[in-house]
Design an enzyme around this catalytic site. Structure first.
Site, short mmCIF file in Angstrom:
data_model
loop_
_atom_site.label_atom_id
_atom_site.label_comp_id
_atom_site.label_asym_id
_atom_site.label_seq_id
_atom_site.Cartn_x
_atom_site.Cartn_y
_atom_site.Cartn_z
N LYS A 58 0.84 -1.21 0.00
CA LYS A 58 0.00 0.00 0.00
C LYS A 58 0.87 1.26 0.00
CE LYS A 58 -2.59 1.15 3.84
NZ LYS A 58 -2.52 2.56 4.22
N SER A 59 1.88 1.27 0.85
CA SER A 59 2.73 2.48 0.95
C SER A 59 3.42 2.76 -0.39
CB SER A 59 3.79 2.29 2.02
OG SER A 59 3.21 2.25 3.29
N GLY A 104 -5.04 8.49 5.27
CA GLY A 104 -4.14 9.52 5.80
C GLY A 104 -2.95 9.73 4.88
N ARG A 144 -8.34 12.77 12.22
CA ARG A 144 -6.90 12.52 12.39
C ARG A 144 -6.09 13.83 12.31
NH1 ARG A 144 -5.25 7.46 8.91
NH2 ARG A 144 -3.39 7.71 10.18
N SER A 185 7.13 10.02 11.53
CA SER A 185 6.04 9.85 10.57
C SER A 185 6.58 9.89 9.15
CB SER A 185 4.99 10.96 10.75
OG SER A 185 4.10 10.92 9.64
N ASP A 240 2.21 -0.41 12.09
CA ASP A 240 1.02 -1.00 11.45
C ASP A 240 0.83 -2.48 11.82
OD1 ASP A 240 0.46 1.39 10.27
OD2 ASP A 240 1.31 0.87 8.33
N LYS A 279 -4.51 6.59 14.62
CA LYS A 279 -4.60 5.92 13.31
C LYS A 279 -6.07 5.91 12.88
CE LYS A 279 -0.25 5.09 12.75
NZ LYS A 279 0.47 5.80 11.69
N ARG A 293 -6.29 2.61 18.13
CA ARG A 293 -6.00 1.16 18.07
C ARG A 293 -5.61 0.58 19.43
NH1 ARG A 293 -3.10 1.07 12.04
NH2 ARG A 293 -5.09 1.00 10.92
N ARG A 340 -7.24 -2.74 10.01
CA ARG A 340 -6.22 -3.56 10.69
C ARG A 340 -6.78 -4.22 11.96
NH1 ARG A 340 -2.10 -2.94 7.26
NH2 ARG A 340 -1.62 -0.83 6.55
#
Ligand code: S3P
Length: 433
Positions: free
Chosen positions: A26-27, A98, A126, A169, A319, A346, A350, A392
């Protein structure tokens, strides 16, 4: 498209056996879509993420003037805007993502015009102050809504800065890099903890030059990007669910093909090894500087041990922490997680959701502002899981459910589509019942 399945009943499993190929990271898919959409020429990507998040990025790039052609469910052709985006007629909808909102803001801040970015209810909660600060220090104007989206960017000619990221980040780092790419002078980003470096590698793949030390990245502006053809490596964060599942069953044997093994992402393999799992990596190769290989895993006959995750490890594993926490009761000595306050901001909080859902399954767990203590040697029973609409969380508790007594109902199971629409099908394929 068939209606999304909102709930999933997960039956316990006897073992995890098989081999899988995972959908694209995904990234990396986000970055290839953004840089391909910004570059000159037509890029072609295979094994591109099939998740809704990356579809949000593609839709935004299309609204900005890039031409996107999905040649198969996971193959994309994208013709870029050669460095000049078109002001979109409507707000850019970043959905649940995000990464889309924070990184595209960096691409847009040096462009002329006004851009409005919106997202769903989760994304609109967020924190966005973290991108406003550096972009405003460079000379752009960002208007937030109470620190959040919707956000408006008034693009401007920016100036280079030196910036130390206050929280680890990769999204913020990438935002600054994408702005600096279009800004005269040399911008330097200092990061205390090295976060995932896909943007640095992708920028180089598209022809940009940047320099790096262990804690700093410098990029000089006014560089142009050129289209590439690339195969996206399999997503290690998606693989994490299967690796943790396999680690739970003595006698398991799982092979994952073409997985991304970028060292800034692969910490989970070290943690699972520390817990006793037997992992080997084969056929390592580099694709556009991203490491890719085959991962084999089997569980230790004596079961998993114990471990602690804190400091830099927590940031690099951010993650994967939900699934690691979800399987922690099945270790012998438990798992302690600290330094993971970012988990609270997130797609959901979480830390809170992991604690609530573990308790619903009968586990003892202690919640801290920045982590969790989960004792080992616990048996879990099936329960109704509140995923909070967080992909997730839904997938992490589907894994815990494999070792529980009785069935587990995952509410909001369709959230898996955000990063991993194939998850439940692949789980059924390797779970022996
Ligand atoms: C991502 C970075 C991480 C991660 C997210 C994807 C990225 O977020 O949690 O899922 O692709 O750069 P932060 O950079 O906000 O920690």
């Amino acid at each position: 498209m068939p209606a999304a399945v909102q709930e999933r009943l997960i039956h316990p499993a006897r073992n995890i056996i098989g081999s899988l190929r995972l959908p694209g990271d995904k990234s990396i898919s986000h970055r290839y879509a953004m840089l391909g959409g910004f570059a000159e020429g037509t890029s072609r990507f295979t094994n591109f993420s099939t998740g809704a998040d990356c579809a949000s990025t593609l839709a935004c790039m299309q609204s900005l003037g890039a031409k996107v052609n999905r040649t198969s469910p996971d193959s994309i052709e994208i013709t870029g805007v050669a460095g000049r985006v078109a002001p979109p007629a409507h707000p850019l909808d970043c959905g649940n993502s995000g990464s889309t909102m924070r990184m595209i803001s960096g691409l847009l801040a040096p462009q002329s015009g006004r851009f409005t970015l919106i997202g769903d209810a989760s994304l609109s909660r967020r924190p966005m102050e973290r991108i406003r600060k550096p972009l405003e220090a460079m000379g752009a104007r960002l208007t937030l809504t109470d620190g959040h989206a919707p956000l408006t960017i008034d693009g401007a000619t920016l100036h280079a800065i030196d910036y130390a990221t206050p929280v680890p980040s990769a999204q913020v780092k990438s935002c600054i890099l994408f702005a600096a790419l279009q800004t005269a002078g040399t911008t330097t980003i200092l990061e205390e903890v090295r976060t995932r470096d896909h943007s640095e590698l992708a920028l180089r793949a598209f022809g940009a030059t940047l320099t790096r030390t262990s804690t700093a990245i410098s990029i000089t502006g006014s560089q142009s990007l050129h289209a590439i053809d690339a195969a996206v490596p399999g997503d290690l964060s998606s693989a994490a669910f299967f690796l943790c599942a396999a680690a739970l069953f003595p006698g398991s044997s799982l092979v994952l093909d073409s997985v991304g093994l970028n060292p800034t992402r692969a910490t989970l393999l070290d943690v699972l090894t520390a817990l006793g799992a037997r992992i080997s990596v084969l056929n390592l190769e580099e694709k556009h500087d991203e490491l890719v290989g085959v991962v084999q895993i089997s569980a230790p006959p004596e079961g998993l041990g114990s471990t602690e995750v804190s400091g830099a490890l927590a940031a690099q594993l951010i993650d994967e922490l939900p699934v690691l926490a979800a399987v922690a009761p099945f270790t012998s000595g438990g798992i302690r997680i600290r330094g993971a306050r970012e988990l609270r901001v997130k797609e959901s909080d979480r830390i809170a959701l992991v604690a609530t859902n573990l308790r619903s399954m009968g586990a003892e767990v202690q919640e801290f502002d920045d982590g969790l203590d989960i004792p080992g040697g616990q048996a879990l029973h099936g329960a109704t899981i509140d995923s909070g609409g967080d992909h997730r969380i839904a997938m992490a508790f589907s894994v815990a459910a494999l070792r529980a007594t009785g069935d587990t109902l995952i509410q909001g199971a369709d959230s898996a589509d955000i990063s991993f629409p194939e998850f439940f099908d692949l789980l059924d394929r390797v779970a022996e019942r």
